[in-house]
Design a protein around this motif. Sequence first.
Motif, PDB file in Angstrom:
ATOM      1  N   ASP A  15       0.891  -1.114  -0.084  1.00 36.03           N
ATOM      2  CA  ASP A  15       0.035   0.089  -0.023  1.00 36.03           C
ATOM      3  C   ASP A  15       0.954   1.019   0.048  1.00 36.03           C
ATOM      4  O   ASP A  15       1.401   1.680   0.923  1.00 36.03           O
ATOM      5  CB  ASP A  15      -0.912  -0.074   1.163  1.00 36.03           C
ATOM      6  N   ARG A  17       0.608   5.239  -1.062  1.00 31.37           N
ATOM      7  CA  ARG A  17      -0.211   6.367  -1.384  1.00 31.37           C
ATOM      8  C   ARG A  17      -0.143   7.333  -0.247  1.00 31.37           C
ATOM      9  O   ARG A  17       0.365   7.133   0.645  1.00 31.37           O
ATOM     10  CB  ARG A  17      -1.536   5.835  -1.698  1.00 31.37           C
ATOM     11  N   ALA A  20      -1.851   6.425   3.379  1.00 31.26           N
ATOM     12  CA  ALA A  20      -1.949   5.012   3.648  1.00 31.26           C
ATOM     13  C   ALA A  20      -2.058   4.656   5.112  1.00 31.26           C
ATOM     14  O   ALA A  20      -2.569   3.755   5.399  1.00 31.26           O
ATOM     15  CB  ALA A  20      -0.788   4.289   2.781  1.00 31.26           C
ATOM     16  N   ASP A  23      -5.013   3.915   7.063  1.00 27.41           N
ATOM     17  CA  ASP A  23      -5.652   2.665   6.924  1.00 27.41           C
ATOM     18  C   ASP A  23      -4.793   1.466   7.208  1.00 27.41           C
ATOM     19  O   ASP A  23      -5.111   0.410   7.220  1.00 27.41           O
ATOM     20  CB  ASP A  23      -6.200   2.251   5.566  1.00 27.41           C
ATOM     21  N   VAL A 150       3.659  -0.777   3.941  1.00 29.47           N
ATOM     22  CA  VAL A 150       2.926   0.244   3.918  1.00 29.47           C
ATOM     23  C   VAL A 150       3.716   1.343   4.035  1.00 29.47           C
ATOM     24  O   VAL A 150       4.663   1.535   4.828  1.00 29.47           O
ATOM     25  CB  VAL A 150       1.919   0.379   5.145  1.00 29.47           C
ATOM     26  N   ASP A 152       3.364   5.670   3.687  1.00 28.93           N
ATOM     27  CA  ASP A 152       2.451   6.724   3.203  1.00 28.93           C
ATOM     28  C   ASP A 152       3.377   7.907   2.776  1.00 28.93           C
ATOM     29  O   ASP A 152       4.148   8.420   3.464  1.00 28.93           O
ATOM     30  CB  ASP A 152       1.737   7.219   4.887  1.00 28.93           C
TER      31      ASP A 152
END
Length: 353
Positions: A15, A17, A20, A23, A150, A152
Amino acid sequence: MPVLTRLIPSPVVVDIRPGALDDLACVLADERIAQSGRLAIAVSGGSGARLRERIAPSLPGASWYEVGGGTIDDAVRLASDIKAGHYDAVVGLGGGKIIDCAKFAAARVGLPLVAVATNLAHDGLCSPVATLDNDAGRGSYGVPNPIAVVIDLNVIREAPVRFVRSGIGDAISNISAVADWELANRVNGEKIDGLAAAMARQAGEAVLRHPGGVGDDGFLQVLAEALVLTGIAMSVSGDSRPSSGACHEINHAFDLLFPKRAAAHGEQCGLGAAFAMYLRGAHEESVYMAEVLRRHGLPVTPDEIGFTVDEFVRAVEFAPETRPGRYTILEHLDLKTNQIKDIYADYVKAIGS
């Protein structure tokens, strides 16, 4: 029945973005990662601790462990601390040192690792290697790939820009590393994993050719994806060959010869890659690589990271000793001091000021 495919060790979730991290709880709720929701989260005292305040309310069942640094002792201590917790997974939240400690600890206790990166300094965030300081200097330890990654991009932008620049240098150096792998194949018959080479090279090319800069989400997305793909390429090949050639040998030489003065990993790898491309006669590619590195604020000559020409020449000459058994353009040419000096002078003329 013939085997028509092969299984590739890779994360079940990637993930990348803006936002992120908001979430993260949903990712960790995936039953493939944590069936009971019991999580051990390793954080640093810096960026990780600040993010803990933000995300802790969404992870009420997690146990938090602050990691002091990036040594083998830190990693062993973390493994010991989490061993009795009956956790489903370990989460490494922070920079490369914290994630590498968490990787090692998770492997030691037999748990999957979720990597939540707060910077993009190098390709280790999704690699099957944990790099940790030890009594002998620094060691690389084989570990499983993270089960989830992940990143972000909002968090990445908040980190010092030097971390992004370092990641750029590390990603672009793939191009030189794969060229060294192909050289070893031609000269010594070393086997190349075509998929791993393709993944690593295209990851490097994507960063090299992208017109954006360190402040653009589009560019950061491509850089993050390139670093993740490079880590997976190493898992596919079973070693660091797709991303480590003469460029990394020069980087290791700086680290070993000048441990108190060494620059960032990606800065040294990017410089090493541009010079290695020149050594192999790919002069146009070397010049273009140097132009891109400059555009992103990375060094292309040793004086830009505080080293003299003689120190750089010494590092290049010593570099093959850092990875015995690895064949690159440095081992192929087997250059002596004066030859390195002469080629370096030509390199400087070619890339301009």
